[in-house]
Each structure stands twice: as structure tokens, then as C-alpha cells.
Design an enzyme around this catalytic site. Structure first.
Site, PDB file in Angstrom:
ATOM      1  N   ARG A  45       0.898  -1.332  -0.034  1.00 41.17           N
ATOM      2  CA  ARG A  45       0.098   0.067   0.152  1.00 41.17           C
ATOM      3  C   ARG A  45       0.950   1.527  -0.093  1.00 41.17           C
ATOM      4  O   ARG A  45       0.735   2.107  -0.738  1.00 41.17           O
ATOM      5  CB  ARG A  45      -0.773   0.073   1.313  1.00 41.17           C
ATOM      6  CG  ARG A  45      -2.175  -0.739   1.262  1.00 41.17           C
ATOM      7  CD  ARG A  45      -2.899  -0.424   2.272  1.00 41.17           C
ATOM      8  NE  ARG A  45      -2.135  -1.350   3.509  1.00 41.17           N
ATOM      9  CZ  ARG A  45      -2.756  -1.501   4.669  1.00 41.17           C
ATOM     10  NH1 ARG A  45      -4.035  -1.875   4.833  1.00 41.17           N
ATOM     11  NH2 ARG A  45      -1.944  -2.037   5.639  1.00 41.17           N
ATOM     12  N   GLY A 187       4.913  -9.230  15.039  1.00 42.67           N
ATOM     13  CA  GLY A 187       4.573  -9.444  13.611  1.00 42.67           C
ATOM     14  C   GLY A 187       3.587 -10.965  13.668  1.00 42.67           C
ATOM     15  O   GLY A 187       3.496 -11.455  12.967  1.00 42.67           O
ATOM     16  N   LYS A 205      -8.033 -22.280  10.751  1.00 38.29           N
ATOM     17  CA  LYS A 205      -6.850 -23.299  10.551  1.00 38.29           C
ATOM     18  C   LYS A 205      -7.568 -24.521  10.840  1.00 38.29           C
ATOM     19  O   LYS A 205      -7.355 -25.487  10.022  1.00 38.29           O
ATOM     20  CB  LYS A 205      -5.901 -22.881  11.270  1.00 38.29           C
ATOM     21  CG  LYS A 205      -5.078 -21.852  11.197  1.00 38.29           C
ATOM     22  CD  LYS A 205      -4.101 -21.421  12.251  1.00 38.29           C
ATOM     23  CE  LYS A 205      -3.227 -19.993  12.187  1.00 38.29           C
ATOM     24  NZ  LYS A 205      -2.653 -19.536  13.015  1.00 38.29           N
TER      25      LYS A 205
HETATM   26  P1  NDP Z   1       1.161  -7.614   7.355  1.00 39.27           P
HETATM   27  O1  NDP Z   1       0.251  -6.657   7.505  1.00 39.27           O
HETATM   28  O2  NDP Z   1       2.661  -7.731   7.951  1.00 39.27           O
HETATM   29  O3  NDP Z   1       1.484  -7.509   5.575  1.00 39.27           O
HETATM   30  C1  NDP Z   1       0.405  -7.178   4.772  1.00 39.27           C
HETATM   31  C2  NDP Z   1       1.039  -6.696   3.464  1.00 39.27           C
HETATM   32  O4  NDP Z   1      -0.074  -6.302   2.631  1.00 39.27           O
HETATM   33  C3  NDP Z   1       1.602  -5.140   3.725  1.00 39.27           C
HETATM   34  O5  NDP Z   1       2.752  -5.188   2.709  1.00 39.27           O
HETATM   35  C4  NDP Z   1       0.438  -4.162   3.221  1.00 39.27           C
HETATM   36  O6  NDP Z   1       0.998  -2.925   2.654  1.00 39.27           O
HETATM   37  C5  NDP Z   1      -0.362  -5.061   2.143  1.00 39.27           C
HETATM   38  N1  NDP Z   1      -1.807  -4.560   2.097  1.00 39.27           N
HETATM   39  C6  NDP Z   1      -2.534  -4.857   3.401  1.00 39.27           C
HETATM   40  N2  NDP Z   1      -3.673  -4.284   2.793  1.00 39.27           N
HETATM   41  C7  NDP Z   1      -3.796  -3.885   1.439  1.00 39.27           C
HETATM   42  C8  NDP Z   1      -4.490  -3.684   0.567  1.00 39.27           C
HETATM   43  N3  NDP Z   1      -5.802  -3.224   1.042  1.00 39.27           N
HETATM   44  N4  NDP Z   1      -4.241  -3.144  -0.689  1.00 39.27           N
HETATM   45  C9  NDP Z   1      -3.052  -3.691  -1.063  1.00 39.27           C
HETATM   46  N5  NDP Z   1      -2.109  -4.104  -0.023  1.00 39.27           N
HETATM   47  C10 NDP Z   1      -2.411  -4.401   1.149  1.00 39.27           C
HETATM   48  O7  NDP Z   1       0.625  -8.948   7.316  1.00 39.27           O
HETATM   49  P2  NDP Z   1       1.406 -10.483   7.538  1.00 39.27           P
HETATM   50  O8  NDP Z   1       2.440 -10.486   6.474  1.00 39.27           O
HETATM   51  O9  NDP Z   1       1.666 -10.832   8.931  1.00 39.27           O
HETATM   52  O10 NDP Z   1       0.308 -11.551   7.051  1.00 39.27           O
HETATM   53  C11 NDP Z   1       0.072 -11.804   5.562  1.00 39.27           C
HETATM   54  C12 NDP Z   1      -0.895 -13.073   5.312  1.00 39.27           C
HETATM   55  O11 NDP Z   1      -0.108 -14.230   6.124  1.00 39.27           O
HETATM   56  C13 NDP Z   1      -2.086 -12.971   6.380  1.00 39.27           C
HETATM   57  O12 NDP Z   1      -3.110 -13.610   5.389  1.00 39.27           O
HETATM   58  C14 NDP Z   1      -1.766 -13.696   7.446  1.00 39.27           C
HETATM   59  O13 NDP Z   1      -3.073 -14.177   8.101  1.00 39.27           O
HETATM   60  C15 NDP Z   1      -0.883 -15.003   7.089  1.00 39.27           C
HETATM   61  N6  NDP Z   1      -0.037 -15.178   7.978  1.00 39.27           N
HETATM   62  C16 NDP Z   1       0.572 -14.412   9.119  1.00 39.27           C
HETATM   63  C17 NDP Z   1       1.834 -14.984   9.757  1.00 39.27           C
HETATM   64  C18 NDP Z   1       2.584 -14.209  10.631  1.00 39.27           C
HETATM   65  O14 NDP Z   1       3.158 -14.653  11.463  1.00 39.27           O
HETATM   66  N7  NDP Z   1       2.430 -12.659  10.474  1.00 39.27           N
HETATM   67  C19 NDP Z   1       1.957 -16.493   9.892  1.00 39.27           C
HETATM   68  C20 NDP Z   1       1.130 -17.176   9.060  1.00 39.27           C
HETATM   69  C21 NDP Z   1       0.112 -16.555   8.080  1.00 39.27           C
HETATM   70  P3  NDP Z   1       2.018  -1.991   3.589  1.00 39.27           P
HETATM   71  O15 NDP Z   1       3.048  -2.881   3.900  1.00 39.27           O
HETATM   72  O16 NDP Z   1       2.313  -0.942   2.483  1.00 39.27           O
HETATM   73  O17 NDP Z   1       1.036  -1.719   4.752  1.00 39.27           O
HETATM   74  N1  HSE Z   2      -1.765 -14.670  13.895  1.00 41.82           N
HETATM   75  C1  HSE Z   2      -1.544 -15.913  13.696  1.00 41.82           C
HETATM   76  C2  HSE Z   2      -0.948 -16.639  14.736  1.00 41.82           C
HETATM   77  C3  HSE Z   2      -0.446 -15.939  12.630  1.00 41.82           C
HETATM   78  O1  HSE Z   2      -0.664 -15.900  15.925  1.00 41.82           O
HETATM   79  O2  HSE Z   2      -0.891 -17.734  14.858  1.00 41.82           O
HETATM   80  C4  HSE Z   2       0.130 -17.274  12.088  1.00 41.82           C
HETATM   81  O3  HSE Z   2      -0.986 -18.091  11.288  1.00 41.82           O
END
Ligand code: NDP
Ligand code: HSE
Length: 448
Positions: A45, A187, A205
Site C-alpha cells: 500500500r 508481527g 485453520k
Molecule cells: P502484514 O500486515 O505484515 O502485511 C500485509 C501486506 O499487505 C503489507 O505489505 C500491506 O502493505 C499489504 N496490504 C494490506 N492491505 C492491503 C490492501 N488493501 N491493498 C493492497 N495491499 C495491502 O501481514 P502479514 O505478513 O503478517 O500476513 C500476511 C498473510 O499471512 C495474512 O493472510 C496472515 O494471516 C498470514 N500469516 C501471517 C503470519 C505471521 O506470522 N504474520 C503467519 C502465517 C500466516 P503495507 O506494507 O504498505 O501496509
Molecule cells: N496470527 C497468527 C498466529 C499468525 O498468531 O498464529 C500465524 O497464522
């Protein structure tokens, strides 16, 4: 051979972790996959935000559709999260003939049936290992490693944030909201952290795990979910006094009447390995009829553990680029035309043991009322503990409004009997506030 070109939607925690792992281990990954893997484009974003990964060779755009419509890209990695935009992007990528890897459990649990159908029609892969239990390869283990078994049940700690909070509350006596804020900073938490603490993320999940374990369609709307937000430090201490730990578990169990699909805090005997899984770690116990109980353990959240699973999916996709689509591992483990229509049980028909905590007015006859109500519903008591509030006054100094905490552990009973008993107990004039109820599971081999 030309490198496989990757487009990443989202460069946040997992997106950056994925770029870092691909660039650090690129050579070794190429030796495994048989092709070089190159991230050519990514979306975010905020173009000004500093990224936690090298981006000089990646074209960054604010428009995620520019990636799914880019004819130069072979595989789209969806790491934005959420339901609607992610669904639109993934369906568009599939329509454009691209393979998809996603870590988005909300997307798969809620829209997976439709997405897999679209992928099937197009002959492309949708891989989602990172969607469950972070870095633990649990999808692969169940879908491939255990494919000779009839899976009887599985039970897992599948939300890292929730487990981190419960562990810190127990070990360091820390405040719920402080630990949640820290998990967000690290995170681990979802964009909407109520998904973590109210059980929604774990239910996403569990829905996925149940589908691949039992060969049933994804049915998130039928999952029972309860979070950890009502657990108090006292519950954690009382559970410990009885030899249990409170863990937030996702449980899927096949019974003769149907499939139990439930997420809730659970008292687990402290000698079980899973009761000792702490911090952001996840663990999933899977019982197969041939192999018996198996346990999978590892980091459940965080940038690189999750990237580990995302990259493994990319390698799988690259390896199968030339495979006949009909001969690939099916998305939900079972062939799409061989899914079964086993019913999902209503929570009121599920049978468990219970921990009950209630605040009672400390006077004679109160406990007799409570035990009478339990016994009228065929609920038998396994253990009971009464704790006076604060410093227990001498009998002669007790005032009429003094209260005490009473904790009762029961034997197994159907949830509907327990619901009725709790309603009656809460209506007693001598009971203050709500009764706290936490289910108990022994998770032993004999739980068939
Ligand atoms: P983050 O919030 O860290 O990253 C999300 C990214 O998507 C950012 O780069 C953000 O942009 C971009 N983004 C968010 N909303 C929009 C939008 N409306 N339009 C365009 N771009 C957008 O999330 P995570 O990396 O933590 O999670 C990503 C996925 O992975 C999720 O589905 C989560 O459930 C899954 N997940 C996460 C884990 C974790 O440990 N964090 C573990 C396992 C799964 P910007 O950076 O510019 O804000
Ligand atoms: N929010 C999730 C958790 C990320 O804490 O398990 C991994 O899916």
C-alpha cells in the site's frame, strides 16, 4: 532454463520474510526445485515504507492487480490477508492461468471450495501450507505423509499469538493486553487481533485441517469457536493446582454421529507434550488408525518460520509445473469428486469433561444446591476446591456477603446437559456473576 518468475502481493511480515529466505537460500532452493526462482514484482500500500528485505531487484507497485495481470509472472504469492480483495486477486490470478501460493487461512477456510474449483478448472495449483501452524509442514504431513491412515482425530495449538499470551500470563504473570501488544509488535498477530484472541484464526485453520484429514468440504460456518479473552490468572493457577494447563486448542474428531469441529480453551493434563508447548510455538497431535498418535511442533507465526512454508510451496509448484494437473496431489487431499458429506456436530452434542469456576456467597447449603443441580443432569464431580476470597476470615468474623471461589472438575457429559446446569446454577441467589466453564480433554491414545 529460464527462472520461474514470482509476483508477491503484500510485502509485510511474511512477504519480506519470503523475499529474505528466497534471496539467502536461493542457490540451494534452485537445486531442490530444478529452476532458479526470481521475485520480479511485489505490491504494497505504502511505497514510502521501509521494507525489512532487499527490494532493489523487485518492481514495487501499489496496484496488486498489476501483478495478477502481468503476463511475465508465473506464480502469484498472496500475502495481503483478509477475505474480499484477496479472493478477487486469487481468482483473477487463476483465471489468468497462474499458480497461487497463499498464507491466508481466512481466505482458504471461507472461500477455499470456490477457489479450488476454479483452480481445478484451470489446471493450476493453489498451495497453502503457511496457512496452518506457520512453519510446521502439517498440511503436507496429513495430506501426503498420513494418506494411508484413516484419521480419527487431531488437536492442535494453532494460534501462536494466543499461546504466547497464555504462556506469558502463566509464567510471568503478565497482563493480557500488554502481551497482545507485544505479539502485534513482533508481527505474530492478525491485522485484526480479535481474530487471534477470540478463536477466529484458529477456527480458520481447524476448518482446513478437518477438510484434509476427513475428506470433507471446508465448512468454517459450522465451526464452534471460543477465544482466550475470558481466561483469568486465577483460572491458570487453579488448573495448575489440579495438574492441568490451559491451552487454546482446535479439535477435529470423527465420531459415529458426525465430525466435532471446535476451538476453545481446554484443560490438558500437564504431563502431555502438547501441554508444554509454550510461547509462539504451535503443535498439532494427529491420531491415525495405522500410525497411532503423531505430534508436529514448531514456530506458529513470525516472518521466517512462515516464509519457510511459503517457499516450500513455491518449490512444490515449480517441481510440478510440468506435471499433468490430474495427477497432482489434490488440494484437499481427497479427489474432488470423492469428498464425503459427514455431518458436523452441533457443539451441544459434543461430550467433554469440564472445569467450572464460580463465585459463591460463603454460607451453609450453597454447595449442596450446586451439587444437586449437577447430579440432576447426570453430571458427576471428579474433584472440587474452595478458595476463600483474599484472606479467609475466621468463621465467627464472616460477613453475610463474603464470597469464595469454588472450582469443580466434572466427568464427561454432553454439552447440552452442562449448558442447562450452568443456567440453573447462575440463577441461584447465592451465585455471583457468571460461571466460568473450560472444557477438559485428556488427549490420550484411548480417545477413539
Ligand atoms: P502484514 O500486515 O505484515 O502485511 C500485509 C501486506 O499487505 C503489507 O505489505 C500491506 O502493505 C499489504 N496490504 C494490506 N492491505 C492491503 C490492501 N488493501 N491493498 C493492497 N495491499 C495491502 O501481514 P502479514 O505478513 O503478517 O500476513 C500476511 C498473510 O499471512 C495474512 O493472510 C496472515 O494471516 C498470514 N500469516 C501471517 C503470519 C505471521 O506470522 N504474520 C503467519 C502465517 C500466516 P503495507 O506494507 O504498505 O501496509
Ligand atoms: N496470527 C497468527 C498466529 C499468525 O498468531 O498464529 C500465524 O497464522
Amino acid at each position: 532454463m529460464k527462472p520461474v518468475r514470482i509476483g508477491i502481493l503484500g510485502l509485510g511480515t511474511v512477504g519480506s520474510g519470503t523475499v529474505n529466505v528466497l534471496s539467502r537460500n536461493g542457490k540451494e532452493i534452485a537445486r531442490r526445485a530444478g529452476r532458479e526462482i526470481k521475485v520480479v514484482q511485489a505490491s504494497a500500500r505504502d511505497l514510502k515504507k521501509e521494507r525489512a528485505c532487499p527490494t532493489k531487484d523487485i518492481k514495487i507497485t501499489q496496484d496488486p492487480f498489476a501483478i495478477v495481470n502481468n503476463p511475465e509472472i508465473d506464480v502469484v504469492i498472496e500475502l495481503i490477508g483478509g477475505y474480499d480483495l484477496a479472493k478477487e486477486l486469487v481468482l483473477k490470478a487463476i483465471e489468468n492461468g497462474k499458480h497461487v501460493v497463499t498464507a491466508n487461512k481466512a481466505l482458504i477456510a471461507v472461500h477455499g471450495n470456490e477457489i479450488f474449483q476454479a483452480a481445478q478448472n484451470k489446471g493450476v495449483m493453489v498451495a497453502f501450507e503457511a496457512a496452518v501452524a506457520g512453519g510446521i509442514p502439517i498440511i503436507k504431513a496429513i495430506r501426503e505423509g498420513l494418506s494411508g491412515n484413516s484419521i480419527e482425530w487431531l488437536a492442535g495449538i494453532i494460534n501462536g499469538t494466543g499461546n504466547y499470551i497464555l504462556t506469558e500470563m502463566r509464567d510471568a504473570g503478565r497482563d493480557f493486553s500488554d502481551v497482545l501488544a507485544e505479539a502485534q509488535k513482533l508481527g505474530y498477530a492478525e491485522a485484526d487481533p480479535t481474530f487471534d484472541v477470540e478463536g477466529v484464526d484458529a477456527a480458520h485453520k481447524l476448518t482446513i485441517l478437518a477438510a484434509i484429514a476427513f475428506g470433507i468440504p471446508l465448512q468454517f460456518d459450522k465451526a464452534y469457536m471460543e477465544g482466550i479473552s475470558k481466561i483469568t490468572e486465577s483460572d491458570v493457577e487453579y488448573a495448575q493446582a489440579f495438574g492441568y494447563r490451559i491451552k487454546h486448542l482446535g479439535i477435529a474428531r470423527r465420531t459415529e454421529q458426525g465430525v466435532e469441529l471446535r476451538v476453545h480453551p481446554t484443560l490438558v493434563p500437564e504431563r502431555r507434550l502438547i501441554a508444554n508447548v509454550d510461547g509462539v510455538m504451535n503443535a498439532v497431535l494427529v491420531k491415525g488408525d495405522a500410525v497411532g498418535p503423531t505430534l508436529y511442533y514448531g514456530a506458529g507465526a513470525g516472518a521466517e518460520p512462515t516464509a519457510s512454508a511459503v517457499v516450500a510451496d513455491i518449490v512444490d509448484v515449480v517441481r510440478t509445473l510440468t506435471t499433468d494437473p490430474n495427477n497432482r496431489v489434490p488440494h484437499l487431499a481427497f479427489q474432488p469428486d470423492a469428498l464425503s458429506d459427514l455431518p458436523i456436530l452441533k457443539m451441544e452434542d459434543v461430550e467433554t469433561s469440564y472445569y467450572l469456576r464460580m463465585q459463591v456467597i460463603d454460607k451453609p447449603g450453597v454447595m449442596a444446591d450446586v451439587t444437586r443441580i449437577l447430579s440432576a443432569r447426570n453430571i458427576s464431580i471428579e474433584a472440587m476446591l474452595q478458595k476463600e476470597s483474599a484472606i479467609s476470615p475466621k468463621a465467627s468474623e464472616k460477613k453475610s456477603g463474603d464470597t469464595a471461589s469454588v472450582i469443580i472438575l466434572t466427568h464427561r457429559i454432553k454439552e447440552k446437559n452442562m449448558n442447562a446446569a450452568i443456567t440453573e446454577i447462575e440463577a441461584l441467589a447465592t451465585i455471583k456473576g457468571d460461571v466460568m466453564r473450560i472444557r477438559i480433554e485428556q488427549l490420550n491414545k484411548e480417545w477413539d
